[in-house]
Design a protein around this motif. Sequence first.
Motif, PDB file in Angstrom:
ATOM      1  N   ILE A 140       8.871 -17.137 -49.273  1.00 23.61           N
ATOM      2  CA  ILE A 140      10.146 -16.846 -48.445  1.00 23.61           C
ATOM      3  C   ILE A 140       9.545 -18.542 -49.377  1.00 23.61           C
ATOM      4  CG2 ILE A 140      10.973 -18.114 -46.234  1.00 23.61           C
ATOM      5  CD1 ILE A 140      10.022 -15.623 -45.572  1.00 23.61           C
ATOM      6  N   ALA A 141       8.645 -19.026 -48.886  1.00 20.26           N
ATOM      7  CA  ALA A 141       8.678 -20.789 -49.573  1.00 20.26           C
ATOM      8  C   ALA A 141       9.271 -21.105 -51.083  1.00 20.26           C
ATOM      9  CB  ALA A 141       7.394 -21.075 -49.598  1.00 20.26           C
ATOM     10  N   LEU A 142       8.798 -20.298 -51.608  1.00 20.55           N
ATOM     11  CA  LEU A 142       9.365 -20.299 -52.633  1.00 20.55           C
ATOM     12  C   LEU A 142      11.397 -20.125 -53.299  1.00 20.55           C
ATOM     13  CD1 LEU A 142       6.937 -18.302 -55.290  1.00 20.55           C
ATOM     14  CD2 LEU A 142       7.727 -20.817 -55.774  1.00 20.55           C
ATOM     15  N   GLN A 143      11.457 -19.185 -52.139  1.00 20.00           N
ATOM     16  CA  GLN A 143      13.142 -18.702 -52.247  1.00 20.00           C
ATOM     17  C   GLN A 143      13.656 -20.604 -52.335  1.00 20.00           C
ATOM     18  OE1 GLN A 143      12.852 -15.431 -49.653  1.00 20.00           O
ATOM     19  NE2 GLN A 143      13.287 -13.978 -51.405  1.00 20.00           N
ATOM     20  N   GLN A 154      17.635 -15.034 -52.716  1.00 16.83           N
ATOM     21  CA  GLN A 154      16.846 -14.553 -51.088  1.00 16.83           C
ATOM     22  C   GLN A 154      16.026 -13.171 -51.459  1.00 16.83           C
ATOM     23  OE1 GLN A 154      15.860 -16.467 -48.520  1.00 16.83           O
ATOM     24  NE2 GLN A 154      16.823 -18.070 -49.837  1.00 16.83           N
ATOM     25  N   LYS A 155      16.949 -12.461 -52.149  1.00 15.43           N
ATOM     26  CA  LYS A 155      16.605 -11.280 -52.583  1.00 15.43           C
ATOM     27  C   LYS A 155      15.566 -10.741 -53.262  1.00 15.43           C
ATOM     28  CE  LYS A 155      21.642  -9.492 -51.448  1.00 15.43           C
ATOM     29  NZ  LYS A 155      22.830  -8.819 -52.575  1.00 15.43           N
ATOM     30  N   ILE A 156      15.515 -11.491 -53.906  1.00 18.47           N
ATOM     31  CA  ILE A 156      14.383 -11.577 -55.206  1.00 18.47           C
ATOM     32  C   ILE A 156      13.153 -12.230 -54.416  1.00 18.47           C
ATOM     33  CG2 ILE A 156      13.405 -12.765 -57.580  1.00 18.47           C
ATOM     34  CD1 ILE A 156      15.938 -13.939 -57.583  1.00 18.47           C
ATOM     35  N   HIS A 157      11.656 -10.131 -54.699  1.00 20.34           N
ATOM     36  CA  HIS A 157      10.552 -10.711 -53.968  1.00 20.34           C
ATOM     37  C   HIS A 157       9.116 -10.405 -55.188  1.00 20.34           C
ATOM     38  CE1 HIS A 157      12.869 -10.119 -50.235  1.00 20.34           C
ATOM     39  NE2 HIS A 157      13.178  -8.912 -50.689  1.00 20.34           N
ATOM     40  N   ASP A 158       9.531 -11.000 -56.002  1.00 12.05           N
ATOM     41  CA  ASP A 158       8.772 -10.878 -57.405  1.00 12.05           C
ATOM     42  C   ASP A 158       8.605 -12.228 -57.649  1.00 12.05           C
ATOM     43  OD1 ASP A 158       7.439  -9.722 -59.458  1.00 12.05           O
ATOM     44  OD2 ASP A 158       8.057 -11.245 -60.386  1.00 12.05           O
ATOM     45  N   SER A 159       6.481 -13.276 -57.124  1.00 10.54           N
ATOM     46  CA  SER A 159       6.342 -14.625 -57.451  1.00 10.54           C
ATOM     47  C   SER A 159       7.181 -14.914 -58.392  1.00 10.54           C
ATOM     48  CB  SER A 159       4.827 -13.836 -57.208  1.00 10.54           C
ATOM     49  OG  SER A 159       4.188 -13.993 -55.512  1.00 10.54           O
ATOM     50  N   ASP A 160       6.313 -14.270 -59.714  1.00 15.58           N
ATOM     51  CA  ASP A 160       6.628 -15.083 -61.279  1.00 15.58           C
ATOM     52  C   ASP A 160       7.670 -14.366 -61.489  1.00 15.58           C
ATOM     53  OD1 ASP A 160       3.938 -14.788 -61.587  1.00 15.58           O
ATOM     54  OD2 ASP A 160       3.989 -11.822 -62.985  1.00 15.58           O
ATOM     55  N   THR A 161       8.716 -13.820 -61.018  1.00 16.66           N
ATOM     56  CA  THR A 161      10.651 -13.784 -61.070  1.00 16.66           C
ATOM     57  C   THR A 161      10.507 -15.774 -60.653  1.00 16.66           C
ATOM     58  OG1 THR A 161      10.735 -11.808 -61.527  1.00 16.66           O
ATOM     59  CG2 THR A 161      12.332 -13.432 -61.204  1.00 16.66           C
ATOM     60  N   LEU A 162      10.168 -15.238 -59.192  1.00 14.19           N
ATOM     61  CA  LEU A 162      10.058 -16.692 -58.852  1.00 14.19           C
ATOM     62  C   LEU A 162       9.951 -17.858 -59.007  1.00 14.19           C
ATOM     63  CD1 LEU A 162      10.221 -15.559 -55.147  1.00 14.19           C
ATOM     64  CD2 LEU A 162      12.156 -16.409 -55.859  1.00 14.19           C
ATOM     65  N   LYS A 163       8.505 -18.080 -59.244  1.00 18.61           N
ATOM     66  CA  LYS A 163       7.986 -19.478 -60.101  1.00 18.61           C
ATOM     67  C   LYS A 163       8.431 -19.389 -61.524  1.00 18.61           C
ATOM     68  CE  LYS A 163       3.661 -18.838 -58.775  1.00 18.61           C
ATOM     69  NZ  LYS A 163       2.076 -17.863 -59.334  1.00 18.61           N
ATOM     70  N   THR A 164       9.286 -18.639 -62.305  1.00 22.42           N
ATOM     71  CA  THR A 164       9.868 -18.509 -63.128  1.00 22.42           C
ATOM     72  C   THR A 164      11.554 -19.211 -63.196  1.00 22.42           C
ATOM     73  OG1 THR A 164       9.502 -17.131 -64.462  1.00 22.42           O
ATOM     74  CG2 THR A 164      11.574 -17.021 -65.564  1.00 22.42           C
ATOM     75  N   LEU A 165      12.218 -19.169 -62.057  1.00 25.44           N
ATOM     76  CA  LEU A 165      13.779 -18.914 -61.610  1.00 25.44           C
ATOM     77  C   LEU A 165      13.290 -20.767 -60.897  1.00 25.44           C
ATOM     78  CD1 LEU A 165      15.160 -16.836 -59.575  1.00 25.44           C
ATOM     79  CD2 LEU A 165      16.108 -17.203 -61.719  1.00 25.44           C
ATOM     80  N   HIS A 166      11.753 -21.351 -60.410  1.00 22.68           N
ATOM     81  CA  HIS A 166      12.083 -22.251 -59.990  1.00 22.68           C
ATOM     82  C   HIS A 166      11.839 -23.514 -60.776  1.00 22.68           C
ATOM     83  CE1 HIS A 166       9.105 -25.827 -58.720  1.00 22.68           C
ATOM     84  NE2 HIS A 166      10.209 -26.239 -57.861  1.00 22.68           N
ATOM     85  N   GLN A 167      11.751 -23.379 -62.209  1.00 22.88           N
ATOM     86  CA  GLN A 167      10.994 -23.754 -63.423  1.00 22.88           C
ATOM     87  C   GLN A 167      12.074 -24.090 -63.601  1.00 22.88           C
ATOM     88  OE1 GLN A 167       8.730 -22.036 -65.917  1.00 22.88           O
ATOM     89  NE2 GLN A 167       6.426 -22.685 -64.689  1.00 22.88           N
ATOM     90  N   LYS A 168      13.569 -23.078 -63.910  1.00 23.83           N
ATOM     91  CA  LYS A 168      14.514 -23.063 -64.607  1.00 23.83           C
ATOM     92  C   LYS A 168      16.221 -23.593 -63.720  1.00 23.83           C
ATOM     93  CE  LYS A 168      14.198 -19.979 -67.803  1.00 23.83           C
ATOM     94  NZ  LYS A 168      14.396 -20.336 -68.799  1.00 23.83           N
TER      95      LYS A 168
END
Length: 63
Positions: free
Chosen positions: A3-6, A29-43
């Motif tokens: 949730i924090a990453l989202q 908010q529908k993404i729950h995979d931590s690696d995917t969220l980290k990638t999106l954060h960088q993007k």
Amino acid sequence: MKIALQETICDVLKLRFGKVSKGISSVIQKIHDSDTLKTLHQKAIFCESLKAFQAELKNVMAK
């Protein structure tokens, strides 16, 4: 942590590009995979525009 990453991704997008649509926020908010969220954060940090981020988000969701 998810949730924090989202929330962080949405915050970065708001800071960089202004208002973020509910559609983008909803997809994030529908993404729950931590690696995917980290990638999106960088993007979110490095994309040149909100449109470029949307394209990256679309690519991630297609996987």
